[in-house]
Scaffold this motif. Sequence first.
Motif, short mmCIF file in Angstrom:
data_model
loop_
_atom_site.label_atom_id
_atom_site.label_comp_id
_atom_site.label_asym_id
_atom_site.label_seq_id
_atom_site.Cartn_x
_atom_site.Cartn_y
_atom_site.Cartn_z
N LEU A 69 0.83 -1.21 0.00
CA LEU A 69 0.00 0.00 0.00
C LEU A 69 0.86 1.25 0.00
O LEU A 69 1.71 1.42 0.88
N ASP A 70 0.60 2.12 -0.95
CA ASP A 70 1.19 3.46 -0.90
C ASP A 70 0.24 4.40 -0.18
O ASP A 70 0.65 5.47 0.27
N VAL A 71 -1.02 4.00 -0.11
CA VAL A 71 -2.08 4.85 0.43
C VAL A 71 -2.89 4.03 1.43
O VAL A 71 -3.01 2.82 1.28
N THR A 72 -3.41 4.70 2.44
CA THR A 72 -4.17 4.00 3.48
C THR A 72 -5.41 4.81 3.84
O THR A 72 -5.56 5.94 3.39
N ASP A 73 -6.24 4.22 4.66
CA ASP A 73 -7.44 4.91 5.12
C ASP A 73 -7.59 4.60 6.60
O ASP A 73 -7.89 3.46 6.94
N PRO A 74 -7.33 5.55 7.50
CA PRO A 74 -7.00 6.95 7.22
C PRO A 74 -5.53 7.13 6.86
O PRO A 74 -4.74 6.19 6.95
N GLU A 75 -5.21 8.35 6.47
CA GLU A 75 -3.84 8.73 6.21
C GLU A 75 -3.48 9.90 7.08
O GLU A 75 -4.26 10.87 7.13
N PRO A 76 -2.34 9.88 7.77
CA PRO A 76 -1.43 8.75 7.89
C PRO A 76 -2.06 7.61 8.70
O PRO A 76 -2.97 7.84 9.50
N ILE A 77 -1.55 6.40 8.46
CA ILE A 77 -2.08 5.26 9.20
C ILE A 77 -1.56 5.35 10.65
O ILE A 77 -0.38 5.59 10.86
N PRO A 78 -2.45 5.20 11.64
CA PRO A 78 -1.97 5.29 13.03
C PRO A 78 -1.01 4.13 13.34
O PRO A 78 -1.16 3.03 12.81
N ALA A 79 -0.03 4.40 14.20
CA ALA A 79 0.96 3.37 14.54
C ALA A 79 0.29 2.14 15.16
O ALA A 79 0.85 1.04 15.14
N SER A 80 -0.92 2.32 15.71
CA SER A 80 -1.62 1.20 16.34
C SER A 80 -2.48 0.40 15.36
O SER A 80 -3.16 -0.54 15.75
N ASP A 81 -2.47 0.77 14.08
CA ASP A 81 -3.34 0.07 13.11
C ASP A 81 -2.91 -1.39 12.99
O ASP A 81 -1.72 -1.69 12.83
N PRO A 82 -3.89 -2.32 13.04
CA PRO A 82 -3.53 -3.74 12.98
C PRO A 82 -2.80 -4.15 11.70
O PRO A 82 -2.01 -5.10 11.72
N LEU A 83 -3.00 -3.42 10.60
CA LEU A 83 -2.28 -3.77 9.36
C LEU A 83 -0.76 -3.74 9.58
O LEU A 83 0.00 -4.46 8.95
N LEU A 84 -0.34 -2.86 10.51
CA LEU A 84 1.10 -2.71 10.74
C LEU A 84 1.69 -3.88 11.52
O LEU A 84 2.90 -3.97 11.68
N THR A 85 0.83 -4.78 12.00
CA THR A 85 1.35 -5.96 12.72
C THR A 85 1.63 -7.11 11.75
O THR A 85 2.15 -8.14 12.16
N LEU A 86 1.24 -6.94 10.49
CA LEU A 86 1.32 -8.06 9.55
C LEU A 86 2.61 -8.02 8.72
O LEU A 86 2.92 -6.99 8.12
N ASP A 87 3.30 -9.14 8.67
CA ASP A 87 4.52 -9.20 7.84
C ASP A 87 4.21 -9.20 6.35
O ASP A 87 5.06 -8.84 5.55
#
Length: 325
Positions: free
Chosen positions: A262-280
């Motif tokens: 993803l170059d873009v997210t919803d919302p932007e910027p993506i919060p550091a706590s967003d679960p997507l950021l836990t995925l390898d």
Amino acid sequence: MARPRVFVSRQIFPEALEMISSVADVDLWESEMPPPRDVLLKRVRGVDGLLCLLTDKVDSELMDTAGPQLKVVSQIAVGFDNIDVPEATSRGIPVGNTPDVLTHTTADAAWALMMAAARRITEGERAVRAGQWRTWHPLHFLGQDIYGATLGVIGMGRIGIEVAKRARGFEMQVLYDDVYRREDLEAELGYRYVDQDTLLAESDFVTLHTVLDDSTHHLIGEVELAKMKPTAVLVNASRGPVVDPEALYDALRNGVIGAAALDVTDPEPIPASDPLLTLDNCVIVPHIASASVKTRGEMSRIAAQNLINGLNGERLLTPVNPEVY
Ligand code: GLV
């Protein structure tokens, strides 16, 4: 005669700012962060022109606050879903964007994302930096081949076409879906026009290059993800809300698809706590697809020229609402 007044809502290339200052009094928002809404409204009061970014909401309230002398809105981006264009048109205000100059740079970036996700580049790099590279192992970091695979392009506009053209070197089959059929590309380059369900089912890589509007909001959600191959890679370099982020998280976590970039997210910027950021298996970069030195310089120059043309009552280089003329 008094010089026109303009508000420029972020630092752009200095050469472009000089172009603007040579014809207008510039009020520049110098902070790296967007002006808060109340500040934006205060600073546009009485201006003749506005140079804005995709993070600035330009709606009827802003146009009312600016006043009836507002002659031009110049956006430094190709997308303009932050601007109420019909409202600007109804007031006779031309709106400019910066298409074309960013097409190749953005297509290159979509490829960078696609390859990073397919070959687990960012995940591998994180492991190296964390001291986890202990040996060469036949079963470590296995990804997906790009060569010879099938690429599905949703949104065959300027950027989608360039992404598809780059697939040639990888001897990929290209499927595409768009509201407009491009028979010329089919004849010349062998692309296959298919409906979205076929594209989702047959593609190894699905890349999104649509505009964001009511018809593309959550274009890719739970139902669509379920139609994709379990190994498929989804790339989004269009706008974050084109993908339902919760559905994407579930699909990536449960192996419904293989990976996303993803170059873009919803919302932007993506919060550091967003679960997507836990995925390898999810590569995320901060909306940088057009961010090359050359392209951002060109975007600055075109946005400046659009602003100047609008102030002078001349046609913008790249109006998004040519119907105002
Ligand atoms: C960036 O996303 C742009 O629309 O230019």
